[in-house]
Design a protein around this motif. Structure first.
Motif, short mmCIF file in Angstrom:
data_model
loop_
_atom_site.label_atom_id
_atom_site.label_comp_id
_atom_site.label_asym_id
_atom_site.label_seq_id
_atom_site.Cartn_x
_atom_site.Cartn_y
_atom_site.Cartn_z
N ALA A 243 0.69 -1.45 -0.20
CA ALA A 243 0.05 0.09 -0.05
C ALA A 243 0.91 1.48 0.00
O ALA A 243 0.61 2.35 -0.95
CB ALA A 243 -1.02 -0.05 1.34
N ASP A 244 1.99 1.27 0.72
CA ASP A 244 2.81 2.53 0.71
C ASP A 244 3.56 2.73 -0.50
O ASP A 244 3.87 3.78 -0.93
CB ASP A 244 3.71 2.38 1.96
CG ASP A 244 3.11 2.36 3.43
OD1 ASP A 244 2.02 2.88 3.45
OD2 ASP A 244 3.67 1.85 4.44
N TRP A 245 4.09 1.46 -0.97
CA TRP A 245 4.72 1.52 -2.37
C TRP A 245 3.81 1.90 -3.36
O TRP A 245 4.05 2.58 -4.09
CB TRP A 245 5.32 0.14 -2.55
CG TRP A 245 5.78 0.01 -3.94
CD1 TRP A 245 6.98 0.48 -4.30
CD2 TRP A 245 5.36 -0.74 -5.19
NE1 TRP A 245 7.21 -0.03 -5.62
CE2 TRP A 245 6.37 -0.71 -6.10
CE3 TRP A 245 4.30 -1.76 -5.08
CZ2 TRP A 245 6.05 -1.13 -7.25
CZ3 TRP A 245 4.21 -2.14 -6.31
CH2 TRP A 245 4.96 -2.21 -7.54
N LEU A 246 2.61 1.64 -3.33
CA LEU A 246 1.62 1.78 -4.43
C LEU A 246 1.20 3.30 -4.13
O LEU A 246 1.05 4.03 -5.29
CB LEU A 246 0.24 1.08 -4.24
CG LEU A 246 -0.62 1.03 -5.42
CD1 LEU A 246 0.20 0.83 -6.50
CD2 LEU A 246 -1.82 -0.05 -5.01
N ASN A 247 1.31 3.96 -3.14
CA ASN A 247 0.89 5.40 -2.99
C ASN A 247 1.81 6.28 -3.53
O ASN A 247 1.43 7.47 -4.07
CB ASN A 247 0.65 5.52 -1.42
CG ASN A 247 -0.55 5.16 -0.75
OD1 ASN A 247 -1.54 5.12 -1.51
ND2 ASN A 247 -0.49 5.12 0.44
N GLY A 248 2.91 5.98 -3.92
CA GLY A 248 3.96 6.71 -4.52
C GLY A 248 3.82 6.78 -6.11
O GLY A 248 4.16 7.79 -6.64
N MET A 249 3.02 5.58 -6.40
CA MET A 249 2.68 5.94 -7.98
C MET A 249 1.07 6.03 -8.36
O MET A 249 0.60 6.17 -9.45
CB MET A 249 2.66 4.44 -8.49
CG MET A 249 4.38 4.02 -8.50
SD MET A 249 4.71 2.25 -9.22
CE MET A 249 4.16 1.38 -7.70
N ARG A 250 0.21 6.16 -7.17
CA ARG A 250 -1.25 6.35 -7.32
C ARG A 250 -1.64 7.70 -8.16
O ARG A 250 -2.41 7.49 -9.20
CB ARG A 250 -1.78 6.23 -5.91
CG ARG A 250 -3.38 6.37 -6.06
CD ARG A 250 -3.87 6.52 -4.76
NE ARG A 250 -3.40 5.05 -3.80
CZ ARG A 250 -3.88 3.88 -4.04
NH1 ARG A 250 -4.93 3.69 -4.71
NH2 ARG A 250 -3.34 3.04 -3.14
N VAL B 220 -4.11 -4.06 -10.72
CA VAL B 220 -3.03 -4.88 -11.09
C VAL B 220 -1.81 -4.75 -10.26
O VAL B 220 -1.11 -5.63 -9.87
CB VAL B 220 -2.67 -4.65 -12.76
CG1 VAL B 220 -1.64 -5.61 -13.18
CG2 VAL B 220 -3.93 -5.05 -13.52
N MET B 221 -1.52 -3.32 -10.01
CA MET B 221 -0.37 -3.10 -9.22
C MET B 221 -0.44 -3.44 -7.67
O MET B 221 0.69 -3.76 -7.35
CB MET B 221 -0.15 -1.57 -9.53
CG MET B 221 0.25 -1.08 -10.96
SD MET B 221 1.72 -1.90 -11.35
CE MET B 221 3.13 -1.21 -10.32
N SER B 222 -1.70 -3.73 -7.13
CA SER B 222 -1.82 -3.85 -5.85
C SER B 222 -1.43 -5.51 -5.63
O SER B 222 -1.20 -5.90 -4.64
CB SER B 222 -3.39 -3.50 -5.43
OG SER B 222 -4.03 -4.56 -6.21
N THR B 223 -1.40 -6.21 -6.62
CA THR B 223 -0.76 -7.54 -6.57
C THR B 223 0.53 -8.00 -6.43
O THR B 223 1.24 -8.90 -6.23
CB THR B 223 -1.51 -8.55 -7.62
OG1 THR B 223 -0.95 -8.08 -9.08
CG2 THR B 223 -3.05 -8.38 -7.83
N VAL B 224 1.39 -6.89 -6.88
CA VAL B 224 2.86 -6.69 -6.97
C VAL B 224 3.44 -6.67 -5.41
O VAL B 224 3.08 -5.83 -4.69
CB VAL B 224 3.45 -5.85 -7.90
CG1 VAL B 224 4.80 -5.67 -7.90
CG2 VAL B 224 3.01 -5.84 -9.44
N ASP B 225 4.40 -7.61 -5.34
CA ASP B 225 5.03 -7.38 -3.92
C ASP B 225 6.23 -6.81 -4.22
O ASP B 225 7.34 -7.28 -4.80
CB ASP B 225 5.46 -8.97 -3.50
CG ASP B 225 6.20 -9.00 -2.17
OD1 ASP B 225 6.21 -7.87 -1.64
OD2 ASP B 225 6.41 -10.13 -1.86
N PRO B 226 6.49 -5.75 -3.43
CA PRO B 226 7.56 -4.66 -3.94
C PRO B 226 9.02 -5.25 -3.48
O PRO B 226 10.04 -5.07 -4.10
CB PRO B 226 7.51 -3.53 -2.87
CG PRO B 226 5.82 -3.55 -2.63
CD PRO B 226 5.51 -4.96 -2.71
N SER B 227 8.83 -6.51 -2.52
CA SER B 227 10.10 -7.18 -2.31
C SER B 227 10.92 -7.84 -3.37
O SER B 227 11.90 -8.16 -3.56
CB SER B 227 10.19 -7.89 -1.10
OG SER B 227 9.03 -8.78 -1.29
N ASN B 228 9.92 -8.30 -4.39
CA ASN B 228 10.27 -9.00 -5.54
C ASN B 228 10.98 -8.09 -6.58
O ASN B 228 11.33 -8.69 -7.67
CB ASN B 228 9.04 -9.91 -6.01
CG ASN B 228 8.69 -10.88 -4.97
OD1 ASN B 228 9.50 -11.29 -4.21
ND2 ASN B 228 7.54 -11.23 -5.07
#
Length: 197
Positions: free
Chosen positions: A121-128, A138-146
């Motif tokens: 959620a925090d990672w996605l907020n930077g691109m929202r 679609v982006m909400s299914t991505v794991d930022p650690s990967n």
């Protein structure tokens, strides 16, 4: 003479239903009768229900003058309109829009920004603000650690540009990103991304 008992009525019904099975000739006769009955019902019922049956063209004077055995001219089929009455417009090439290129670079910078322990959620907020509403799920299914990249390493390069969309490649210290930016009417937003070849 009327049938007055149930036993007599049952015997009559048994004789009627058993009649087709008495001999092969009775069976064939019954099947022919049923085929004729079904054909007649198939012709009569559409007329009574208001649906026209398939109309046969009336013979014209020229076809009767040809004599038997000669084929009648084949009628030309009518051209019915399709759902797409006009052909789809081909996208028009256009010079790259600087705002679209800038959005792609900002989005890639936010994509590589994933410090250890950051939540999706925090990672996605930077691109929202830079992503279309349709692409956010679609982006909400991505794991930022990967994500195998941590920084953008060069300038964005436009690979194709149209009036309503721009394809941009952004290099990172991991894979190159191929980013599709579209004009949503409310501004340019990222609608898709993939690893560039």
């Amino acid at each position: 003479m009327p049938i007055r008992t149930n036993r007599g009525r049952t015997a009559v019904y048994r004789r009627l239903w058993g009649w087709p099975l008495r001999s092969p000739r009775h069976l064939v006769g019954t099947l022919v009768f049923l085929a004729i009955l079904v054909t007649v019902l198939g012709i009569v019922l559409p007329k009574t229900m208001g649906k026209p049956a398939t109309a046969q063209p009336a013979p014209s004077a020229t076809s009767s003058a040809r004599g038997p055995g000669l084929a009648a001219p084949v009628p030309t089929p009518s051209t019915l309109p399709t759902r797409l009455s006009s052909p789809l417009a081909t996208p028009t090439s256009a010079p790259p829009n600087p705002e679209a290129v800038n959005v792609a670079k900002q989005w890639a910078t936010a994509w590589v920004n994933h410090p250890a322990g950051i939540s999706n959620a925090d990672w996605l907020n930077g691109m929202r603000a830079l992503t279309t509403d349709e692409f956010l799920p679609v982006m909400s299914t991505v794991d930022p650690s990967n994500i195998p990249a941590t920084r953008v390493t060069g300038d964005a390069a436009v690979t194709s540009s149209y009036t309503s969309s721009v394809q941009v490649v952004v290099p990172t210290d991991g894979p190159k990103l191929s980013i599709t930016v579209v004009n949503t009417g409310a501004g340019w937003r990222v609608a898709d991304y993939d690893q560039a070849s």
